[in-house]
Design an enzyme around this catalytic site. Structure first.
Site, mmCIF file in Angstrom:
data_model
loop_
_atom_site.group_PDB
_atom_site.id
_atom_site.type_symbol
_atom_site.label_atom_id
_atom_site.label_comp_id
_atom_site.label_asym_id
_atom_site.label_seq_id
_atom_site.Cartn_x
_atom_site.Cartn_y
_atom_site.Cartn_z
ATOM 1 N N ALA A 5 -13.482 2.164 -3.561
ATOM 2 C CA ALA A 5 -13.231 2.618 -4.926
ATOM 3 C C ALA A 5 -14.326 2.000 -5.796
ATOM 4 O O ALA A 5 -14.172 0.903 -6.330
ATOM 5 C CB ALA A 5 -11.848 2.169 -5.380
ATOM 6 N N SER A 8 -12.364 -3.791 -12.929
ATOM 7 C CA SER A 8 -12.180 -3.412 -11.530
ATOM 8 C C SER A 8 -11.082 -2.363 -11.402
ATOM 9 O O SER A 8 -10.754 -1.680 -12.378
ATOM 10 C CB SER A 8 -11.858 -4.663 -10.708
ATOM 11 O OG SER A 8 -11.939 -4.402 -9.325
ATOM 12 N N ASN A 9 -10.513 -2.206 -10.227
ATOM 13 C CA ASN A 9 -9.438 -1.236 -9.991
ATOM 14 C C ASN A 9 -8.522 -1.785 -8.904
ATOM 15 O O ASN A 9 -8.866 -2.762 -8.246
ATOM 16 C CB ASN A 9 -10.046 0.127 -9.612
ATOM 17 C CG ASN A 9 -10.835 0.050 -8.323
ATOM 18 O OD1 ASN A 9 -10.279 -0.158 -7.255
ATOM 19 N ND2 ASN A 9 -12.156 0.185 -8.430
ATOM 20 N N PRO A 10 -7.337 -1.178 -8.715
ATOM 21 C CA PRO A 10 -6.347 -1.786 -7.808
ATOM 22 C C PRO A 10 -6.570 -1.549 -6.312
ATOM 23 O O PRO A 10 -5.671 -1.858 -5.523
ATOM 24 C CB PRO A 10 -5.024 -1.121 -8.232
ATOM 25 C CG PRO A 10 -5.341 -0.195 -9.341
ATOM 26 C CD PRO A 10 -6.802 0.013 -9.384
ATOM 27 N N SER A 11 -7.715 -1.060 -5.886
ATOM 28 C CA SER A 11 -7.917 -0.814 -4.454
ATOM 29 C C SER A 11 -7.713 -2.092 -3.637
ATOM 30 O O SER A 11 -8.226 -3.153 -3.978
ATOM 31 C CB SER A 11 -9.346 -0.296 -4.227
ATOM 32 O OG SER A 11 -9.641 -0.317 -2.855
#
Ligand code: CTP
Ligand code: CA
Length: 227
Positions: A100, A33-36
């Site tokens: 994101a 995943s990503n930090p959004s």
């Protein structure tokens, strides 16, 4: 921001906003995943709703509650977001992709938990569909399409290339290396880039204020289209 919005200037418009990260699982308990945080997308949905629009918010996993009056469609993966968005976009006047979206997903998703061992393992990833590019190809007369660009270098040039490639009306570019913009902070410092070539460089401000600014320009784009 509610006080800044006395005029219901988006009344009768259908607005679709995406927000948050996606999760690309490779076994039942692990994902890429990503930090959004979803803050920017939720702020946009809230502003659109306060301005009188019918708002649908397609969101990856976040810790934020849906703004009042907004219809929330929760999704997890990029493929789920893709179906939810592609199905709804044709009947929307304005689509803003603030999510994101994960660019890749693991090629296989193990049904059982992968047990740890001493040897290295390899996760092979395959590209996800570019949702916004698809919306750009299917864009109908009068529809306003807005994207975001997360960049670390040559911000304006890279964002402009995305705007052209995805057939957008406006792109919101942010420098994800600047601590006042980008992921999971309350402020954002963005540049708005238009199909006309115009660039608006906004000072650092809260994500709520950025959302208000974005809709000032979206309204202009809608008006221009209505002729
Ligand atoms: N986007 C999308 N579907 C994807 C990837 C991105 O709809 N599979 C959208 C994002 O929501 C954003 C815009 O495309 O509005 C640009 O995303 P960004 O990650 O900045 O650019 P990419 O085109 O994915 O290119 P790269 O990550 O290589 O810079
Ligand atoms: Ca990307």
């Amino acid at each position: 921001i509610a006080s800044a919005l006395t005029e219901k200037s988006l009344k009768c418009l259908n607005v679709l906003v995406t927000a948050g990260p996606t999760r690309e699982f490779f076994d039942p308990v692990r994902f890429i995943s990503n930090p959004s945080s979803g803050k920017m997308g939720y702020a946009l949905a809230r502003v659109a709703s306060l301005k009188g629009a019918e708002v649908c918010l397609v969101s990856g996993p976040t810790h934020i509650e849906a703004p009042p009056g907004v219809s929330l469609i929760p999704v997890v993966s990029a493929l789920e977001m893709h179906s939810a968005v592609v199905e709804r976009a044709p009947r929307c006047d304005v689509v803003i992709m603030a999510a994101a979206v994960g660019d890749y997903r693991p090629d296989v998703q193990s049904e059982s938990k992968i047990k740890k061992g001493d040897k290295e393992i390899t996760i092979r990833v395959v590209p996800n569909p570019d949702i916004l590019a698809e919306l750009g190809r299917q864009k109908r007369e009068g529809q306003v399409l807005v994207g975001f660009a997360a960049e670390t270098d040559d911000i304006v040039e890279n964002a402009r290339l995305k705007l052209l490639k995805k057939n957008l009306d406006m792109i919101v570019a942010n420098d994800v290396r600047d601590p006042r913009s980008g992921f999971a902070v309350d402020t954002n410092r963005v540049k708005l880039i238009f199909g006309s070539g115009d660039v608006v460089d906004l000072p650092p401000m809260s994500k709520d204020e950025v959302a208000l600014k974005i809709f000032d320009y979206v309204e202009e784009l809608v008006k221009r289209r209505e002729g």
